[in-house]
Motif scaffolding. Structure first.
Motif, mmCIF file in Angstrom:
data_model
loop_
_atom_site.group_PDB
_atom_site.id
_atom_site.type_symbol
_atom_site.label_atom_id
_atom_site.label_comp_id
_atom_site.label_asym_id
_atom_site.label_seq_id
_atom_site.Cartn_x
_atom_site.Cartn_y
_atom_site.Cartn_z
ATOM 1 N N VAL A 87 0.844 -1.207 0.000
ATOM 2 C CA VAL A 87 0.000 0.000 0.000
ATOM 3 C C VAL A 87 0.873 1.249 0.000
ATOM 4 N N CYS A 88 0.278 2.352 -0.421
ATOM 5 C CA CYS A 88 0.966 3.652 -0.403
ATOM 6 C C CYS A 88 1.222 4.010 1.061
ATOM 7 N N SER A 89 2.425 4.380 1.403
ATOM 8 C CA SER A 89 2.730 4.600 2.821
ATOM 9 C C SER A 89 2.071 5.873 3.334
ATOM 10 N N HIS A 90 1.565 6.710 2.440
ATOM 11 C CA HIS A 90 0.812 7.887 2.909
ATOM 12 C C HIS A 90 -0.689 7.632 2.943
ATOM 13 N N CYS A 91 -1.286 7.321 1.781
ATOM 14 C CA CYS A 91 -2.759 7.279 1.726
ATOM 15 C C CYS A 91 -3.325 5.871 1.879
ATOM 16 N N LEU A 92 -2.471 4.851 1.961
ATOM 17 C CA LEU A 92 -2.854 3.451 2.189
ATOM 18 C C LEU A 92 -3.639 2.822 1.034
ATOM 19 N N THR A 93 -3.658 3.503 -0.096
ATOM 20 C CA THR A 93 -4.333 2.890 -1.244
ATOM 21 C C THR A 93 -3.501 1.691 -1.697
ATOM 22 N N ASN A 94 -4.170 0.685 -2.255
ATOM 23 C CA ASN A 94 -3.432 -0.500 -2.699
ATOM 24 C C ASN A 94 -2.533 -0.152 -3.869
ATOM 25 N N TYR A 122 5.146 5.384 -2.449
ATOM 26 C CA TYR A 122 3.939 6.212 -2.550
ATOM 27 C C TYR A 122 3.242 5.901 -3.858
ATOM 28 N N CYS A 123 1.924 6.128 -3.872
ATOM 29 C CA CYS A 123 1.168 5.824 -5.088
ATOM 30 C C CYS A 123 1.334 6.911 -6.134
ATOM 31 N N SER A 124 1.726 8.113 -5.702
ATOM 32 C CA SER A 124 1.803 9.229 -6.648
ATOM 33 C C SER A 124 2.760 10.290 -6.121
ATOM 34 N N ASN A 126 1.942 13.275 -5.844
ATOM 35 C CA ASN A 126 1.105 14.068 -4.949
ATOM 36 C C ASN A 126 1.170 13.543 -3.509
ATOM 37 N N CYS A 127 1.046 12.226 -3.362
ATOM 38 C CA CYS A 127 1.116 11.634 -2.014
ATOM 39 C C CYS A 127 2.494 11.842 -1.400
ATOM 40 N N LYS A 128 3.513 11.688 -2.213
ATOM 41 C CA LYS A 128 4.885 11.858 -1.703
ATOM 42 C C LYS A 128 5.071 13.288 -1.206
HETATM 43 ZN ZN LIG Z 1 -1.027 7.536 -1.954
#
Ligand SMILES: [Zn+2]
Ligand SMILES: [Zn+2]
Ligand SMILES: [Zn+2]
Length: 343
Positions: A87-94, A122-124, A126-128
């Motif tokens: 998962v993304c370590s910020h937003c937890l999205t898969n 991170y997923c993006s 933006n999240c980073k």
């Molecule tokens: Zn994310």
């Protein structure tokens, strides 16, 4: 969560009838900030019962609709998810696995981004960037020590405490405000004597996170205990992808949400928490609600029997539930009937 006969409001702002007008004004301002964009939808007010404060709807709501959405103050992936980088370590999205990526060549929208120093995924972009400015710049390398300690000891809250310190420090660094510090102090906390292990938790947390002497003074053991007491009753389990109250998806992680912390418990809740895509919390109505109704969720499985519900609530949140369902189910009041008639 604020439904607790054995929890009270933050130490600085005693929410009692003796609160001075000035203190009330300060408190109201903090509530306003916490409610933010949702000021025309919900309000925080005294329930007039032993539950203390609660969250109320200012509008009528249709069953199934989302009343508010909220980003966590801090969240963290579960150890399982974090160790597999799923998962993304910020937003937890898969995060799509490399295999998924390979099969969707040409569609690189979901390329992972990572921190070059600590390799957090991170997923993006933006999240980073959000993670960096909210907390990551203040805990990039140090939090890994706390994570290792937490994983070995099977403790989760010191990790959230580490992110909380990082957010407070960066909030002050970038905006010269102590808003987060103030927000935290109005949340309910468990009036629980600090268990022995909190001392060890604090030492691990202090060694990793607090290198400056001035910060050791500011974020001392007393501060840590209060944060742990807040986390103890307000932390929410996040199940990304869960869009119904009973969805049995594995835990993606945990989070602390300011506004959702004011939602009281009922074993016959009128709302539930959904996390359709990531750690964004959606408060969804289970039934039609009218203006002025108190919004409630169940802190545990409302389908468990009376004894199981009560012990779960007492062990995890420190209160005994007196909701209409519990009063009806109270063993002493329950008419003797054959077991088969029980649900
Ligand atoms: Zn994310
Ligand atoms: Zn990093
Ligand atoms: Zn109940």
């Amino acid at each position: 969560m604020s439904s607790s006969s054995s929890s009270t409001n933050g130490q600085r702002f005693k929410y009692t009838t003796t609160t001075s007008n000035n203190e009330m004004a300060v408190l109201e301002n903090i509530y306003k900030r916490i409610i933010g964009q949702h000021h025309d939808k919900v309000m925080i007010k005294d329930t007039g019962t032993s539950h203390g404060r609660g969250l109320f709807t200012k509008v009528s709501v249709a069953a199934g609709s989302t009343i508010i959405t909220e980003q966590p103050f801090v969240s963290h992936p579960s150890f399982d998810q974090a160790s597999t980088n799923s998962v993304c370590s910020h937003c937890l999205t898969n995060l799509p696995t490399p295999i998924t990526n390979a099969t969707t060549t040409g569609n690189n929208k979901h390329q992972h981004v990572h921190c070059p120093n600590c390799r957090q995924n991170y997923c993006s972009v933006n999240c980073k960037n959000t993670a960096e400015t909210q907390y990551h710049l203040a805990c990039c390398t140090s939090i890994d020590t706390v994570r290792k300690y937490c994983q070995a000891e099977k403790r989760r809250f010191p990790l959230l405490a580490a992110k909380i310190v990082a957010r407070i420090l960066l909030g002050y660094h970038f905006n010269k405000t102590m808003e987060h510090w103030e927000n935290l102090q109005v949340l309910s906390f468990a009036k629980k004597d600090p268990p022995m292990e909190w001392k060890d938790d604090y030492l691990a947390f202090q060694r990793a996170m607090l290198t400056k002497e001035s910060n050791k003074k500011k974020f001392n053991y007393e501060w840590f205990v209060r944060v742990m007491q807040i986390l103890y009753i307000n932390t929410v389990g996040i199940q990304v992808g869960a869009t119904t109250p009973t969805a049995a998806t594995p835990d993606s992680g945990i989070g602390l949400y300011y506004l959702a912390s004011f939602i009281n418990h009922s074993c016959e809740p009128n709302c539930f928490l959904a996390f359709p895509n990531d750690h964004t919390l959606n408060l969804v109505a289970l039934k039609p609600l009218k203006q002025g109704d108190e919004l409630t969720i169940s802190y545990g499985d409302p389908n468990k029997d009376y004894v199981e519900r009560q012990s779960h609530l007492f062990d995890n949140y420190g209160f005994s539930c007196q909701c209409p369902k519990c009063l009806l189910d109270l063993p002493s009041k329950r008419p003797k009937k054959p077991l088969a008639a029980d649900k």
